[in-house]
Design a protein around this motif. Structure first.
Motif, PDB file in Angstrom:
ATOM      1  N   ASN A 134       0.843  -1.196   0.000  1.00 39.18           N
ATOM      2  CA  ASN A 134       0.000   0.000   0.000  1.00 39.18           C
ATOM      3  C   ASN A 134       0.883   1.253   0.000  1.00 39.18           C
ATOM      4  O   ASN A 134       0.936   2.000   0.979  1.00 39.18           O
ATOM      5  CB  ASN A 134      -0.905  -0.024   1.239  1.00 39.18           C
ATOM      6  CG  ASN A 134      -1.999   1.021   1.181  1.00 39.18           C
ATOM      7  OD1 ASN A 134      -2.431   1.429   0.109  1.00 39.18           O
ATOM      8  ND2 ASN A 134      -2.454   1.448   2.356  1.00 39.18           N
TER       9      ASN A 134
ATOM     10  N   ASP B 100       0.778   6.053   1.165  1.00 39.85           N
ATOM     11  CA  ASP B 100      -0.401   6.322   1.988  1.00 39.85           C
ATOM     12  C   ASP B 100      -0.134   7.466   2.971  1.00 39.85           C
ATOM     13  O   ASP B 100       1.004   7.873   3.210  1.00 39.85           O
ATOM     14  CB  ASP B 100      -0.811   5.058   2.749  1.00 39.85           C
ATOM     15  CG  ASP B 100      -2.243   5.106   3.218  1.00 39.85           C
ATOM     16  OD1 ASP B 100      -3.008   5.958   2.720  1.00 39.85           O
ATOM     17  OD2 ASP B 100      -2.614   4.300   4.090  1.00 39.85           O
TER      18      ASP B 100
ATOM     19  N   SER C  32      -5.520   1.835   0.565  1.00 39.83           N
ATOM     20  CA  SER C  32      -6.149   3.149   0.735  1.00 39.83           C
ATOM     21  C   SER C  32      -5.774   4.071  -0.427  1.00 39.83           C
ATOM     22  O   SER C  32      -6.306   3.908  -1.523  1.00 39.83           O
ATOM     23  CB  SER C  32      -5.796   3.741   2.098  1.00 39.83           C
ATOM     24  OG  SER C  32      -4.428   3.557   2.399  1.00 39.83           O
ATOM     25  N   TYR C  33      -4.852   4.991  -0.233  1.00 45.10           N
ATOM     26  CA  TYR C  33      -4.548   5.930  -1.319  1.00 45.10           C
ATOM     27  C   TYR C  33      -4.022   5.242  -2.577  1.00 45.10           C
ATOM     28  O   TYR C  33      -4.166   5.780  -3.683  1.00 45.10           O
ATOM     29  CB  TYR C  33      -3.520   6.962  -0.847  1.00 45.10           C
ATOM     30  CG  TYR C  33      -4.075   8.033   0.066  1.00 45.10           C
ATOM     31  CD1 TYR C  33      -5.435   8.128   0.345  1.00 45.10           C
ATOM     32  CD2 TYR C  33      -3.229   8.976   0.666  1.00 45.10           C
ATOM     33  CE1 TYR C  33      -5.934   9.092   1.180  1.00 45.10           C
ATOM     34  CE2 TYR C  33      -3.725   9.962   1.506  1.00 45.10           C
ATOM     35  CZ  TYR C  33      -5.076  10.015   1.763  1.00 45.10           C
ATOM     36  OH  TYR C  33      -5.575  10.988   2.593  1.00 45.10           O
TER      37      TYR C  33
END
Length: 316
Positions: free
Chosen positions: A222, A225, A255-256
């Protein structure tokens, strides 16, 4: 013909009586059978109440659940009516604006908090009114909002993007204090951990399954973020081994980094996601703030990517 018929019936009756022992005086009387003792009626089995569970959605900001794990939250509210759904937001999401209103009706963080509450009510189909109270958690006041008996929101309202101290700073130097925006109460890293453990303990009696839902703090899975997203998950991961439950599991979400991934919700869920985001934006606008309908936010809507799971899948 009539006589023959009568005689035949008479003969049939003699045979019947003889066979039964009633017309033969020399027959040995049959011993009467002992009456059967009535059986004790069985007590109806009380239906076993289904085993319930508690789900904890723990994030950094008031819109993180809606953006990154909204479908999961929605279906738990819709389908698992007897299970408890607990939504915990660590920061106020004030973006270093603190309690400044800048001539508006309310502060930015209060507007975001109200939009977050409205989103949960939308998922609950507005069946329950929100009841807000300030409760003591780890000797500090925390906002608790209840929607019925099985949906609860906790807002710790810690400073977000503070110019000197952030949630991320605490995870690297735990003795740096961070305050909340409402009561100016001081939190160290250990204080935040203790507060989270107390909430989890209050909502779970350690004999039922527990599930946690977080953003992913792994920078390889991820990348790019928000630092406070990473920090929130690291804090929960640190207390996870101490959580007592019949069984427990943990799910993490991108997420982002989803900005570079395609929309992956089906048509119904996708439309609901956009409707929800519009509802939240309209709430912000009604309180005098801009809508979060810029490209940076819109590329995150209607996506949900689970990146990691740990623990038993079927705790129930």
């Amino acid at each position: 013909m009539k006589i023959t018929s009568s005689f035949s019936l008479y003969g049939f009756m003699i045979v019947l009586l003889t066979g039964c022992g009633g017309a033969n005086s020399n027959s040995t009387p049959t011993t009467p059978t002992t009456p059967t003792t009535p059986t004790t009626p069985t007590t109806p089995t009380t239906p076993t109440e289904p085993k319930h569970k508690v789900s904890f959605f723990i994030v950094a900001h008031p819109d993180d659940i809606e953006l990154f794990m909204g479908k999961e939250a929605y279906y738990q509210i819709k389908d698992n009516l007897s299970d408890k759904k607990i939504f915990i937001v660590l920061t106020a999401g004030d973006a270093d604006m603190k309690n400044n209103k800048y001539g508006r009706k309310t502060t930015w963080w209060e507007a975001r908090e109200q939009a977050h509450t409205l989103a949960i009510k939308f998922w609950d189909n507005y069946k329950n009114s929100d009841v807000s109270e300030e409760v003591l958690i780890n000797n500090r006041y925390v906002q608790k909002i209840s929607l019925g008996s099985n949906i609860t929101l906790y807002n710790l309202r810690l400073l977000d993007k503070d110019s000197t101290t952030s949630l991320d700073d605490l995870t690297h130097a735990g003795n740096i204090p961070l305050t909340d925006l409402k009561y100016k109460q001081t939190y160290t890293l250990d204080d935040i951990k203790t507060s989270l453990k107390e909430i989890v303990q209050n909502e779970n009696n350690a004999t039922i399954p527990v599930s946690f839902y977080l953003t992913d703090a792994n920078r390889d899975r991820n990348p790019g973020d928000h630092k406070d997203h990473y920090a929130t998950t690291v804090i929960v991961e640190n207390i996870y081994p101490e959580i007592k439950a019949e069984c427990k599991n943990l799910s993490k979400y991108l997420s982002y980094s989803t900005k570079n991934l395609p929309i992956n919700l089906n048509e119904e869920d996708k439309n609901r996601s956009f409707e929800l985001w519009s509802l939240m934006n309209n709430k912000l606008y009604s309180l005098g703030w801009k809508k979060n309908d810029d490209e940076n936010h819109m590329v995150l809507v209607a996506k949900e990517y689970i990146s990691f799971k740990m623990g038993r899948d079927n705790c129930l």
